[in-house]
Design a protein around this motif. Structure first.
Motif, PDB file in Angstrom:
ATOM      1  N   ILE A  50       0.840  -1.197   0.000  1.00  0.00           N
ATOM      2  CA  ILE A  50       0.000   0.000   0.000  1.00  0.00           C
ATOM      3  C   ILE A  50       0.877   1.249   0.000  1.00  0.00           C
ATOM      4  CG2 ILE A  50      -1.670   1.336   1.351  1.00  0.00           C
ATOM      5  CD1 ILE A  50      -2.880  -1.294   2.276  1.00  0.00           C
ATOM      6  N   CYS A  51       1.973   1.213   0.755  1.00  0.00           N
ATOM      7  CA  CYS A  51       2.903   2.345   0.738  1.00  0.00           C
ATOM      8  C   CYS A  51       3.448   2.563  -0.671  1.00  0.00           C
ATOM      9  CB  CYS A  51       4.058   2.089   1.709  1.00  0.00           C
ATOM     10  SG  CYS A  51       3.628   2.267   3.454  1.00  0.00           S
ATOM     11  N   ALA A  52       3.743   1.460  -1.369  1.00  0.00           N
ATOM     12  CA  ALA A  52       4.262   1.573  -2.730  1.00  0.00           C
ATOM     13  C   ALA A  52       3.218   2.175  -3.660  1.00  0.00           C
ATOM     14  CB  ALA A  52       4.692   0.200  -3.234  1.00  0.00           C
ATOM     15  N   GLU A  53       1.962   1.741  -3.503  1.00  0.00           N
ATOM     16  CA  GLU A  53       0.895   2.284  -4.338  1.00  0.00           C
ATOM     17  C   GLU A  53       0.690   3.766  -4.085  1.00  0.00           C
ATOM     18  OE1 GLU A  53      -2.509  -0.075  -3.503  1.00  0.00           O
ATOM     19  OE2 GLU A  53      -1.836  -1.799  -4.695  1.00  0.00           O
ATOM     20  N   LEU A  54       0.886   4.191  -2.838  1.00  0.00           N
ATOM     21  CA  LEU A  54       0.708   5.600  -2.481  1.00  0.00           C
ATOM     22  C   LEU A  54       1.964   6.426  -2.732  1.00  0.00           C
ATOM     23  CD1 LEU A  54      -1.243   5.167   0.904  1.00  0.00           C
ATOM     24  CD2 LEU A  54      -2.192   5.820  -1.320  1.00  0.00           C
ATOM     25  N   GLY A  55       3.071   5.762  -3.074  1.00  0.00           N
ATOM     26  CA  GLY A  55       4.323   6.473  -3.331  1.00  0.00           C
ATOM     27  C   GLY A  55       4.983   6.993  -2.074  1.00  0.00           C
ATOM     28  N   ILE A  56       4.801   6.308  -0.954  1.00  0.00           N
ATOM     29  CA  ILE A  56       5.342   6.757   0.334  1.00  0.00           C
ATOM     30  C   ILE A  56       6.660   6.040   0.618  1.00  0.00           C
ATOM     31  CG2 ILE A  56       4.936   6.851   2.819  1.00  0.00           C
ATOM     32  CD1 ILE A  56       1.943   6.944   2.201  1.00  0.00           C
ATOM     33  N   LYS A  57       7.669   6.800   1.042  1.00  0.00           N
ATOM     34  CA  LYS A  57       8.982   6.219   1.346  1.00  0.00           C
ATOM     35  C   LYS A  57       9.248   6.129   2.844  1.00  0.00           C
ATOM     36  CE  LYS A  57      11.053   7.712  -3.006  1.00  0.00           C
ATOM     37  NZ  LYS A  57      12.155   8.473  -3.650  1.00  0.00           N
ATOM     38  N   ASP A  58       8.650   7.030   3.626  1.00  0.00           N
ATOM     39  CA  ASP A  58       8.857   7.010   5.079  1.00  0.00           C
ATOM     40  C   ASP A  58       7.813   6.075   5.692  1.00  0.00           C
ATOM     41  OD1 ASP A  58       9.486   7.423   7.678  1.00  0.00           O
ATOM     42  OD2 ASP A  58       9.044   9.573   7.702  1.00  0.00           O
TER      43      ASP A  58
END
Length: 331
Positions: A50-58
């Motif tokens: 889900i972080c990858a889909e949202l483009g989140i790195k932290d």
């Protein structure tokens, strides 16, 4: 975003620590045994995707945890699953000094998730029964004709949705199948699908489902699988079965069909077929098969042998969704 995260061990080795036991107690487990750790790993993979889909790195920031909780609510996850995902981040990402899962904003997001879950009855989608699935296949064919020809995306999604219904799978179980997991008999028009990991199969024993075209009328799931394979290049047995289309006529041989693409395509097909897309989701096909089997008066024991449920107590929530639809013959 490339996900590079070692799930083999927690960030802090706390398997024997009192903190780890506290997390296990929170999750309803008596000890933080292998089963609990496997559950956390599965939840952590969901979190990272889900972080990858949202483009989140932290990944460990409280704001990130809140965004993941909100996305899980939007996708209709049960509140227990959302809580387990938060506990998994606490287990793998938090250090001994800082626990971002206990911040006020995360607690508030979890509270809102419980309220939303309660209000929408876990967002139980209606069942898509076999006639509905066939209608979606026909809609996809009409959309293809309107575009002026076949595309890789239409080929893979038609095969995927037909197989998703015929096996009563959860969509994530099926999209993770490799080429060696789906064995097709071209002469008998049958397929054996091996699901290596299910959410209620923590030990990874696997679950095999047999699909035959003769049991599904005009849906013909095995024929659709074969038609899809004709347009895909040769690849290793460990590569994904349902490939990710890159362009009109090319494939990414290392990546499976994306989660978001599956959901968006289903919503698009439902809208073009005249359905209220807000009332249906990928789980609707699984509910549809179980509803059809129950309408045939198939025994609960045989149904759960196909669906992979641990107990027949889960079946009423599937079979009461669309009681007025006409039953169809599934052998």
């Amino acid at each position: 975003m490339e996900i590079d995260f070692d799930l083999s061990q927690p960030r802090q080795k706390r398997l024997a620590s009192s903190r780890a036991k506290t997390i296990a107690f929170d999750a309803g487990a008596e000890t933080i045994n292998d089963k609990t750790v496997i559950t956390y790993r599965s939840a952590m993979k969901r979190y990272l995707h889900i972080c990858a889909e949202l483009g989140i790195k932290d990944w460990s920031a409280p704001e990130t945890i809140v965004q993941v909780i909100q996305r899980c609510v939007e996708e209709g996850y049960a509140v227990q699953t959302i809580q387990t995902t938060v506990w998994a981040t606490r287990h793998f990402l938090s250090d001994e000094q800082v626990d971002n899962t206990s911040t006020r904003m995360v607690r508030k997001a979890l509270k809102n998730a419980r309220i939303a879950n309660r209000e929408c009855g876990r967002r139980r989608h209606l069942a898509l029964r076999i006639n509905d699935v066939i209608a979606l296949m026909e809609t996809s064919q009409r959309m293809r004709s309107a575009r002026g020809g076949a595309s890789n995306y239409g080929l893979v999604t038609r095969a995927f949705f037909a197989c998703l219904y015929a096996g009563g799978f959860r969509y994530n179980e099926l999209r993770e199948c490799t080429l060696e997991d789906i064995k097709i008999d071209r002469y008998r028009m049958t397929a054996k699908v091996l699901i290596r990991h299910r959410k209620n199969d923590q030990q990874g024993k696997g679950h095999q489902v047999f699909i035959a075209d003769e049991n599904f009328g005009d849906l013909k799931p095995v024929q659709r699988l074969l038609h899809y394979l004709e347009f895909t290049p040769p690849r290793q047995s460990t590569e994904p079965f349902f490939l990710l289309p890159v362009k009109f006529d090319t494939w990414d041989l290392t990546r499976a069909l994306g989660r978001e693409q599956i959901r968006k395509t289903l919503k698009q097909l439902l809208k073009h077929a005249g359905y209220d897309e807000s009332k249906y989701g990928t789980h609707s096909l699984r509910r549809g098969l179980i509803t059809d089997l129950a309408a045939m008066n198939m025994s609960p024991e045989r149904i759960i042998a196909i669906s992979g449920h641990n107990s027949s107590q889960s079946l009423p929530s599937y079979t009461m969704l669309d009681p007025e639809s006409a039953a169809v013959k599934i052998a």
